[in-house]
Design a protein around this motif. Sequence first.
Motif, PDB file in Angstrom:
ATOM      1  N   ILE B   5      17.694   1.679  34.143  1.00 50.74           N
ATOM      2  CA  ILE B   5      17.915   2.373  33.112  1.00 50.74           C
ATOM      3  C   ILE B   5      18.207   3.859  33.218  1.00 50.74           C
ATOM      4  O   ILE B   5      19.078   4.598  32.944  1.00 50.74           O
ATOM      5  N   ALA B   6      17.170   4.560  33.963  1.00 48.52           N
ATOM      6  CA  ALA B   6      17.168   5.819  34.209  1.00 48.52           C
ATOM      7  C   ALA B   6      18.653   6.445  34.696  1.00 48.52           C
ATOM      8  O   ALA B   6      19.006   7.313  34.415  1.00 48.52           O
ATOM      9  N   GLU B   8      21.450   5.086  34.540  1.00 47.22           N
ATOM     10  CA  GLU B   8      22.687   4.761  33.454  1.00 47.22           C
ATOM     11  C   GLU B   8      22.293   5.477  32.261  1.00 47.22           C
ATOM     12  O   GLU B   8      23.382   5.533  31.521  1.00 47.22           O
ATOM     13  N   THR B   9      21.353   6.140  31.899  1.00 49.93           N
ATOM     14  CA  THR B   9      21.257   6.655  30.197  1.00 49.93           C
ATOM     15  C   THR B   9      21.504   7.872  30.093  1.00 49.93           C
ATOM     16  O   THR B   9      21.552   8.588  29.240  1.00 49.93           O
ATOM     17  N   LEU B  10      22.289   8.520  31.345  1.00 51.62           N
ATOM     18  CA  LEU B  10      22.395  10.057  31.001  1.00 51.62           C
ATOM     19  C   LEU B  10      23.488  10.367  30.232  1.00 51.62           C
ATOM     20  O   LEU B  10      23.633  11.301  29.835  1.00 51.62           O
ATOM     21  N   LYS B  11      24.242   9.421  29.586  1.00 53.32           N
ATOM     22  CA  LYS B  11      25.350   9.411  28.424  1.00 53.32           C
ATOM     23  C   LYS B  11      24.742   9.733  27.357  1.00 53.32           C
ATOM     24  O   LYS B  11      25.422  10.390  26.605  1.00 53.32           O
ATOM     25  N   VAL B  12      23.667   9.085  27.102  1.00 55.35           N
ATOM     26  CA  VAL B  12      22.955   9.259  25.865  1.00 55.35           C
ATOM     27  C   VAL B  12      21.669  10.510  25.760  1.00 55.35           C
ATOM     28  O   VAL B  12      20.842  10.309  26.534  1.00 55.35           O
ATOM     29  N   SER B  13      21.917  11.193  24.809  1.00 52.65           N
ATOM     30  CA  SER B  13      20.736  12.428  24.664  1.00 52.65           C
ATOM     31  C   SER B  13      19.637  11.936  23.926  1.00 52.65           C
ATOM     32  O   SER B  13      19.691  11.197  23.053  1.00 52.65           O
ATOM     33  N   TYR B  14      18.559  12.501  24.339  1.00 47.45           N
ATOM     34  CA  TYR B  14      17.380  12.337  23.374  1.00 47.45           C
ATOM     35  C   TYR B  14      17.465  12.693  21.907  1.00 47.45           C
ATOM     36  O   TYR B  14      17.012  11.914  20.951  1.00 47.45           O
ATOM     37  N   GLU B  15      18.067  13.670  21.857  1.00 49.50           N
ATOM     38  CA  GLU B  15      18.486  14.292  20.269  1.00 49.50           C
ATOM     39  C   GLU B  15      19.231  13.333  19.809  1.00 49.50           C
ATOM     40  O   GLU B  15      19.131  13.022  18.291  1.00 49.50           O
ATOM     41  N   GLN B  16      20.301  12.723  20.431  1.00 46.53           N
ATOM     42  CA  GLN B  16      21.258  11.695  19.674  1.00 46.53           C
ATOM     43  C   GLN B  16      20.346  10.691  19.081  1.00 46.53           C
ATOM     44  O   GLN B  16      20.695  10.193  17.864  1.00 46.53           O
ATOM     45  N   LEU B  17      19.460  10.175  19.946  1.00 43.10           N
ATOM     46  CA  LEU B  17      18.749   9.105  19.224  1.00 43.10           C
ATOM     47  C   LEU B  17      17.657   9.382  18.228  1.00 43.10           C
ATOM     48  O   LEU B  17      17.445   8.586  17.294  1.00 43.10           O
ATOM     49  N   THR B  18      17.100  10.731  18.089  1.00 45.03           N
ATOM     50  CA  THR B  18      16.064  11.250  17.145  1.00 45.03           C
ATOM     51  C   THR B  18      17.045  11.400  15.900  1.00 45.03           C
ATOM     52  O   THR B  18      16.506  11.263  14.574  1.00 45.03           O
ATOM     53  N   LEU B  20      19.852   9.993  14.833  1.00 44.16           N
ATOM     54  CA  LEU B  20      20.171   8.742  14.431  1.00 44.16           C
ATOM     55  C   LEU B  20      19.081   8.176  13.442  1.00 44.16           C
ATOM     56  O   LEU B  20      19.028   7.742  12.526  1.00 44.16           O
ATOM     57  N   GLU B  21      17.934   8.124  14.302  1.00 48.89           N
ATOM     58  CA  GLU B  21      16.686   7.891  13.616  1.00 48.89           C
ATOM     59  C   GLU B  21      16.398   8.597  12.312  1.00 48.89           C
ATOM     60  O   GLU B  21      16.274   8.197  11.172  1.00 48.89           O
TER      61      GLU B  21
END
Lengths: 328, 328
Positions: B5-6, B8-18, B20-21
Amino acid sequence: MAANIAEETLKVSYEQLTDLEKEFEDNEVEIIRHQVALNKPLYEKREKILSQLPGFWPLVLEQAPPDVDQYIQPSDSAVLLGSLKNLTVSHFEIENGGKGDPRSIAIRLEFHENEYFEDAVLEKKFWHRRAKSGWTGLVSEPVPIKWKKPSFDLTQGLLDLVVKVWEEDKKRGAGAAPITKPKDYTPAQKELKKKIETVGMGGVSFFGWFGFRGFPISEEESKTATEKDKENRRLRAEGKTVTDEDEEEDEDEDEDDDPYGLEIFPDGDELAIAISEDLWPSAIKYFTSGQEQGDMSDIDFEDDMDEDDEEEEEEEAKGGNEPPRQEA
Amino acid sequence: MAANIAEETLKVSYEQLTDLEKEFEDNEVEIIRHQVALNKPLYEKREKILSQLPGFWPLVLEQAPPDVDQYIQPSDSAVLLGSLKNLTVSHFEIENGGKGDPRSIAIRLEFHENEYFEDAVLEKKFWHRRAKSGWTGLVSEPVPIKWKKPSFDLTQGLLDLVVKVWEEDKKRGAGAAPITKPKDYTPAQKELKKKIETVGMGGVSFFGWFGFRGFPISEEESKTATEKDKENRRLRAEGKTVTDEDEEEDEDEDEDDDPYGLEIFPDGDELAIAISEDLWPSAIKYFTSGQEQGDMSDIDFEDDMDEDDEEEEEEEAKGGNEPPRQEA
């Protein structure tokens, strides 16, 4: 205390209270309908973002709450963590403007090529139905899995047998009553019963869930029962006395009946609800919590990811009011 | 697993997920708004029916789920069971077409004349607020209780002291920062702190709940923080980089600060949520379950009441598919 109530409550009937509860339930159904429609574009957006995180769903499963996790055996974990590609929940009876029940759900699992089974997609549908007895809940149909070798079958043949019995049931026709008395079982049913006893209910594979059927309530029975229930409520609201023969009839049900006797995964409906109402909507929360644990063991999500913040809205400790770090 | 995961995940930022939440949370607020409006006539109807059942709310409290029941001490039970007349939850910021937050709630308890206190009504309001630090949740104000004798005060003076400290805070003005460092405490605050330690957090009366304040977040702070949060999300959605000074600032918060140090009922917000999201909507379920237990010990609700049916929709055992008996 309670003794006082008894004398004073005669003005309100039991039916008044249950009918009121049913009115609340009707509203709840409308709210779910509204919620599904409102969230649909967001779930699509989420799916698009998550497709860039190939390890998302395996990590969510690793962090699954107890009401999901308890059904995943160690041998299931190996398959799911290694090959689960995507998980989606849809309310298929109201998709594309459908007027069905928003409580009916389809849970779709997509898999990478793997050594265990051929299927790239396993989708299990649950229909929300009402029995003429008054029972309501989710029912389903078995979903076969094409195991690459018999020895790879994590359900140890249970799922195949459930599918076989289900095929027999279908051949007897949609209107035929299901065979629920052990003394009337067909050979396939007897074999299934025996295998259930051998494999043991405690250790059944997560993949046994695809065999869950629930009560045999046809769409027709559910429709009739729902209409009748509405009509009875309407009559009672007008002050009329209603006697429901169907419900009375069922009281004489045969004691030999064991409608759940051939269920290989008796909690199948509960697992479906746990997935659709918890794992699916809270997936990002579980993922982030898994990432944090990863962080702690030297695995990074993004360099600047913060550990304090993922459950900010719901779970942040009152004392630990630390702000999230920002992107530079 | 996680190691993949580590990388491969660089395309999505933490802020994008929060972010979205947060979009899902916005929807959730709209759904609560819709739900409150839809259920309002039904709750009014329910209140009218329940007014004919004078023992309703005491019995519901007796049957309360653990997340409510754990806060009711034996001495509280005596008062509540003997004198609670009515309980209502309202979403006061959206009553009468208001455009406020549907998560703000008022919990109103009505009492019969009793020997403990003068008040016929005790209403506690909880405002849903956002702090500039990013924290969101319920805050409240102390509600004084007029005990008939000091010895009847179930909070042992805690509530009076909280009210006194709160009055002092108000005198310092709305804009003044609250005193949260023990070394700066006023005499009343010191007395409160000492009494909290003496009375002990474990055994605080349910009536101590009326003293809950939560984080000191003004309406103004909440409004500004909410607007800023929306603006930051909008900017991030456009791909801009956002640095939030307020949140950074708060990271340097003084370690001496103890914003919950004078809270006599630290779980006050959780109890409010348990009442409004469980006890209140499921009251008939708890009442009926209490009635059943009464039935079993020879107390009748109505002669023909059936014991098998009250939780038909949610809890009926799969095997126990017995129909309810009908009114004759």
